[in-house]
Write an enzyme that holds these catalytic residues in place. Structure first.
Site, PDB file in Angstrom:
ATOM      1  N   CYS A  96      28.663  25.364  29.512  1.00  0.00           N
ATOM      2  CA  CYS A  96      29.496  24.973  30.655  1.00  0.00           C
ATOM      3  C   CYS A  96      28.693  24.140  31.647  1.00  0.00           C
ATOM      4  CB  CYS A  96      30.058  26.214  31.331  1.00  0.00           C
ATOM      5  SG  CYS A  96      31.226  25.860  32.659  1.00  0.00           S
ATOM      6  N   CYS A 190      32.633  34.156  33.500  1.00  0.00           N
ATOM      7  CA  CYS A 190      33.758  34.160  34.432  1.00  0.00           C
ATOM      8  C   CYS A 190      35.110  34.377  33.775  1.00  0.00           C
ATOM      9  CB  CYS A 190      33.770  32.861  35.239  1.00  0.00           C
ATOM     10  SG  CYS A 190      33.946  31.352  34.235  1.00  0.00           S
TER      11      CYS A 190
END
Length: 343
Positions: A96, A190
């Site tokens: 990410c 997350c």
């Protein structure tokens, strides 16, 4: 500075990115914020985008919103699912950071004419290398090893020399930001609500009873599905007649088997990496390496040939998992790393 330089700050709605934006504005930069919609966890963005907007309003900056859910799914989420299905252990945060937080975000910075990109990560940089944070309990350098070195001169990390407890105290002392100081810490991954296996069950068959075998291939027990296990795990499977703890040594997705053994069998002394991301051109060197986020660095010798790094460890490391990141450090300087393909 005589002419204001523009910096784009990644805004999550948390205390770290909020204080980062505030500090940069106080330094005289022309600051703009960016909230990125990444995963599609229900209800997540409604809460966090509102917090990011509240933070931007307080600092007095414009907040852009970028919907990157499709890109996130392709470059982070689907590889996360696929890696577990292959019997490996993924590291979605490093992907990410490269592809979205320091990939798509730097492209957006170019679009709005921002010279710099800033985030609330606890890490340092001199424009050539990354360095560990002063607060070693919050250091995030391990997860940033994979970002493109070409963008390092454009990155700013306002919290690199600060400690988390001081950032919370600062927010608590500023009228209007008190609520940010008491927000719960964000989760390590997350998009995982509870456990990674609960998430995997929505996409692949996780609960599939299989055999537990020893190093010689003898069937000695039963497990509930290979995706429930990572290297080093010692619970959740049966071993007939065992008196000593057994640990997962290897995962065979093709046969839905896990190989287990004693703790001493877990010790790893040699590791191979591919898809290297090095911040200089050294090919053979002595350094230290971190083979998992919450582990200490160990001394090693590294030799790189044809983008494959072979690491000889000075001491055995337990729980080394294929698919994880392996990161090299020269004292507090991050010099590169890669992805474990063999241990």
């Amino acid at each position: 500075m005589s002419i204001k330089e523009r910096v784009l700050v990644g805004m999550s709605g948390g205390v770290d990115s909020t204080i980062s934006a505030l500090l940069l504005k106080e330094e005289g930069y022309e600051v703009e914020g960016l909230y990125m919609k990444l995963h599609s966890k229900p209800g997540y963005h409604e809460i966090h985008q509102a917090r990011a907007q509240k933070a931007a309003d307080f600092v007095g900056i414009k907040l852009h919103v970028l919907d990157l859910q499709k890109t996130f799914n392709e470059k982070v989420f689907q590889p996360f699912i696929d890696t577990y299905a292959e019997g490996k252990t993924p590291n979605p945060c490093a992907l990410c950071n490269r592809n979205l937080k320091f990939g798509e975000m730097i492209r957006f910075a170019d679009e709005i004419g921002a010279q710099y990109l800033a985030t609330g990560h606890y890490i340092n940089s001199d424009g050539t290398y990354l360095y560990t944070a002063s607060d070693d309990t919050k250091d995030q350098s391990y997860f940033l090893f994979y970002i493109n070195k070409e963008i390092l001169p454009r990155l700013k990390f306002p919290l690199g020399e600060r400690h988390k407890k001081d950032i919370k105290k600062l927010a608590a002392s500023i009228e209007g930001l008190e609520s940010f100081s008491s927000q719960a810490e964000s989760s390590e991954i997350c998009f995982v609500e509870t456990t990674y296996t609960d998430l995997l069950k929505e996409y692949v068959e996780v609960d599939k009873i299989g055999e537990v075998v020893d190093k010689e291939g003898n069937v000695i027990g039963e497990h509930k599905g290979y995706m429930h296990y990572t290297i080093g795990k010692r619970k959740g499977f049966t071993v007939k007649g065992a008196h000593d703890p057994h640990f997962v040594l290897k995962i065979n997705p093709e046969t839905n088997q896990i190989v287990v053994g004693k703790k001493e069998d877990l010790a790893c002394y040699k590791v191979k990496l591919n898809n290297l991301n090095m911040f200089d051109d050294r090919k053979e060197f002595d350094t230290t390496v971190k083979l998992r986020y919450r582990t200490k660095s160990v001394k090693c010798h590294v030799k790189i040939v044809d983008d494959i790094a072979t690491i000889e460890l000075e001491e055995g490391v337990f729980g080394v998992a294929v698919g994880q990141a392996s990161v090299f450090y020269d004292d507090n300087k991050l010099i590169g790393g890669g992805w474990i393909i063999e241990s």
